[in-house]
Design a protein around this motif. Structure first.
Motif, PDB file in Angstrom:
ATOM      1  N   ILE A 117       0.840  -1.197   0.000  1.00  0.00           N
ATOM      2  CA  ILE A 117       0.000   0.000   0.000  1.00  0.00           C
ATOM      3  C   ILE A 117       0.873   1.244   0.000  1.00  0.00           C
ATOM      4  CG2 ILE A 117      -1.651   1.363   1.351  1.00  0.00           C
ATOM      5  CD1 ILE A 117      -2.866  -1.334   2.267  1.00  0.00           C
ATOM      6  N   GLN A 118       1.881   1.270   0.865  1.00  0.00           N
ATOM      7  CA  GLN A 118       2.780   2.430   0.920  1.00  0.00           C
ATOM      8  C   GLN A 118       3.483   2.655  -0.413  1.00  0.00           C
ATOM      9  OE1 GLN A 118       5.258   1.503   4.371  1.00  0.00           O
ATOM     10  NE2 GLN A 118       4.393   3.293   5.392  1.00  0.00           N
ATOM     11  N   ARG A 119       3.906   1.598  -1.037  1.00  0.00           N
ATOM     12  CA  ARG A 119       4.654   1.715  -2.293  1.00  0.00           C
ATOM     13  C   ARG A 119       3.836   2.362  -3.402  1.00  0.00           C
ATOM     14  NH1 ARG A 119       7.658  -3.209  -5.515  1.00  0.00           N
ATOM     15  NH2 ARG A 119       8.382  -1.962  -7.246  1.00  0.00           N
ATOM     16  N   PHE A 120       2.540   2.087  -3.443  1.00  0.00           N
ATOM     17  CA  PHE A 120       1.708   2.589  -4.524  1.00  0.00           C
ATOM     18  C   PHE A 120       0.743   3.691  -4.117  1.00  0.00           C
ATOM     19  CE2 PHE A 120       3.089  -1.589  -5.941  1.00  0.00           C
ATOM     20  CZ  PHE A 120       3.597  -1.255  -7.183  1.00  0.00           C
ATOM     21  N   ALA A 121       0.830   4.149  -2.870  1.00  0.00           N
ATOM     22  CA  ALA A 121      -0.084   5.182  -2.384  1.00  0.00           C
ATOM     23  C   ALA A 121       0.036   6.480  -3.175  1.00  0.00           C
ATOM     24  CB  ALA A 121       0.146   5.441  -0.895  1.00  0.00           C
ATOM     25  N   ASP A 122       1.210   6.772  -3.687  1.00  0.00           N
ATOM     26  CA  ASP A 122       1.392   8.019  -4.436  1.00  0.00           C
ATOM     27  C   ASP A 122       1.365   7.813  -5.948  1.00  0.00           C
ATOM     28  OD1 ASP A 122       3.793   6.710  -4.686  1.00  0.00           O
ATOM     29  OD2 ASP A 122       5.034   8.414  -4.096  1.00  0.00           O
ATOM     30  N   ALA A 123       0.774   6.714  -6.387  1.00  0.00           N
ATOM     31  CA  ALA A 123       0.640   6.455  -7.829  1.00  0.00           C
ATOM     32  C   ALA A 123      -0.312   7.485  -8.430  1.00  0.00           C
ATOM     33  CB  ALA A 123       0.110   5.038  -8.054  1.00  0.00           C
ATOM     34  N   LYS A 124      -0.330   7.578  -9.727  1.00  0.00           N
ATOM     35  CA  LYS A 124      -1.186   8.554 -10.408  1.00  0.00           C
ATOM     36  C   LYS A 124      -2.662   8.317 -10.130  1.00  0.00           C
ATOM     37  CE  LYS A 124       2.066   9.581 -14.070  1.00  0.00           C
ATOM     38  NZ  LYS A 124       2.348   9.581 -15.506  1.00  0.00           N
ATOM     39  N   ALA A 125      -3.043   7.066  -9.969  1.00  0.00           N
ATOM     40  CA  ALA A 125      -4.433   6.737  -9.658  1.00  0.00           C
ATOM     41  C   ALA A 125      -4.557   6.457  -8.164  1.00  0.00           C
ATOM     42  CB  ALA A 125      -4.869   5.516 -10.450  1.00  0.00           C
ATOM     43  N   PRO A 126      -5.642   6.898  -7.526  1.00  0.00           N
ATOM     44  CA  PRO A 126      -5.838   6.615  -6.102  1.00  0.00           C
ATOM     45  C   PRO A 126      -5.910   5.109  -5.846  1.00  0.00           C
ATOM     46  CG  PRO A 126      -7.350   8.314  -6.845  1.00  0.00           C
ATOM     47  CD  PRO A 126      -6.696   7.753  -8.073  1.00  0.00           C
ATOM     48  N   LEU A 127      -5.327   4.668  -4.740  1.00  0.00           N
ATOM     49  CA  LEU A 127      -5.236   3.261  -4.394  1.00  0.00           C
ATOM     50  C   LEU A 127      -6.404   2.832  -3.520  1.00  0.00           C
ATOM     51  CD1 LEU A 127      -2.156   1.282  -3.463  1.00  0.00           C
ATOM     52  CD2 LEU A 127      -4.048   1.276  -1.847  1.00  0.00           C
ATOM     53  N   ILE A 128      -7.025   1.723  -3.876  1.00  0.00           N
ATOM     54  CA  ILE A 128      -8.068   1.110  -3.060  1.00  0.00           C
ATOM     55  C   ILE A 128      -7.500  -0.191  -2.519  1.00  0.00           C
ATOM     56  CG2 ILE A 128     -10.369   0.074  -3.027  1.00  0.00           C
ATOM     57  CD1 ILE A 128     -11.018   1.908  -5.463  1.00  0.00           C
ATOM     58  N   ALA A 129      -7.507  -0.351  -1.202  1.00  0.00           N
ATOM     59  CA  ALA A 129      -7.046  -1.587  -0.570  1.00  0.00           C
ATOM     60  C   ALA A 129      -8.241  -2.523  -0.445  1.00  0.00           C
ATOM     61  CB  ALA A 129      -6.443  -1.299   0.802  1.00  0.00           C
ATOM     62  N   GLY A 180      -1.779   4.870   3.474  1.00  0.00           N
ATOM     63  CA  GLY A 180      -1.847   5.646   2.248  1.00  0.00           C
ATOM     64  C   GLY A 180      -2.952   5.269   1.282  1.00  0.00           C
ATOM     65  N   ALA A 181      -3.763   4.275   1.637  1.00  0.00           N
ATOM     66  CA  ALA A 181      -4.876   3.913   0.753  1.00  0.00           C
ATOM     67  C   ALA A 181      -5.862   5.078   0.692  1.00  0.00           C
ATOM     68  CB  ALA A 181      -5.573   2.649   1.245  1.00  0.00           C
ATOM     69  N   PHE A 182      -6.432   5.292  -0.474  1.00  0.00           N
ATOM     70  CA  PHE A 182      -7.451   6.317  -0.682  1.00  0.00           C
ATOM     71  C   PHE A 182      -8.803   5.836  -0.165  1.00  0.00           C
ATOM     72  CE2 PHE A 182     -10.610   8.309  -3.541  1.00  0.00           C
ATOM     73  CZ  PHE A 182     -10.374   9.645  -3.243  1.00  0.00           C
ATOM     74  N   ALA A 183      -9.051   4.540  -0.314  1.00  0.00           N
ATOM     75  CA  ALA A 183     -10.291   3.918   0.124  1.00  0.00           C
ATOM     76  C   ALA A 183     -10.026   2.434   0.374  1.00  0.00           C
ATOM     77  CB  ALA A 183     -11.372   4.079  -0.945  1.00  0.00           C
ATOM     78  N   VAL A 184     -11.037   1.772   0.966  1.00  0.00           N
ATOM     79  CA  VAL A 184     -10.922   0.351   1.278  1.00  0.00           C
ATOM     80  C   VAL A 184     -12.189  -0.342   0.800  1.00  0.00           C
ATOM     81  CG1 VAL A 184     -10.749  -1.338   3.149  1.00  0.00           C
ATOM     82  CG2 VAL A 184      -9.492   0.816   3.301  1.00  0.00           C
ATOM     83  N   SER A 185     -12.048  -1.482   0.119  1.00  0.00           N
ATOM     84  CA  SER A 185     -13.229  -2.266  -0.261  1.00  0.00           C
ATOM     85  C   SER A 185     -13.292  -3.504   0.622  1.00  0.00           C
ATOM     86  CB  SER A 185     -13.166  -2.664  -1.740  1.00  0.00           C
ATOM     87  OG  SER A 185     -12.119  -3.576  -1.976  1.00  0.00           O
TER      88      SER A 185
END
Length: 186
Positions: free
Chosen positions: A143-155, A172-177
């Motif tokens: 999650i930390q590695r991709f939290a600042d990717a161009k697209a928001p991260l959903i865990a 750093g997740a933007f949202a959680v499913s």
């Protein structure tokens, strides 16, 4: 090699060197007593097994990833005849074949979601491996590695408690499913 000797080795040194051919020499030079060869080929595997044993290490070959080695009884027999200590596979039939050949077995599972995790117990009953490997070992790091990717991260996947939701968001997740109804009301 006996399972007891392997378990003693893992108690002394619980970190396993999981490598492909490129980093094999690093694994030989390391203090790790067990090597998981994730790849290799029909051409290199016998040499890798000999080198590991010469260094006093146990070596398991991930047969699903080994090039040129059949994913069948003959492939397992080839590994056994060349001195592999064990076989790693995601496939229950490969685990059963390897056990029949007297090899120590590691069945690898990917715990991606609740349905997948629920099916692990059923698969274990049919394959009966000596050891299991559950992957991934660390999701927060991903999650930390991709939290600042161009697209928001959903865990998503295996999120079952408020603490897990909070941890994912804090990492750093933007949202959680989640399929857990109680968590939909947070």
């Amino acid at each position: 090699m006996t399972k007891e000797a392997l378990f003693d080795s893992l108690e002394r040194c619980p970190v396993i060197a999981a490598v492909n051919d490129k980093f094999f020499d690093n694994a030989i030079a390391s203090p790790a007593e067990v090597i998981f060869l994730l790849g290799g080929s029909l051409i290199t595997v016998a040499q890798r097994i000999q080198a590991a044993h010469a260094a006093g290490k146990y070596i398991f070959v991930h047969i699903d990833l080994a090039e040129g080695i059949g994913k069948d009884r003959a492939g397992v027999q080839f590994l056994a005849q060349n001195g592999a200590d064990g076989v790693i596979s995601t496939r229950a039939n490969m685990i059963r074949i390897a056990r029949d050949q007297g090899l120590v077995t590691v069945q690898r599972f990917f715990a991606l979601d609740s349905q997948g995790v629920d099916s692990i117990k059923d698969m274990l009953e049919t394959s009966n491996p000596d050891l299991i490997e559950i992957m991934p070992g660390v999701i927060g790091k991903i999650i930390q590695r991709f939290a600042d990717a161009k697209a928001p991260l959903i865990a998503g996947g295996l999120v079952q408690t408020k603490a897990e939701v909070t941890q994912a968001l804090n990492m750093g997740a933007f949202a959680v499913s989640t399929g857990m109804k109680d968590l939909w009301y947070l």
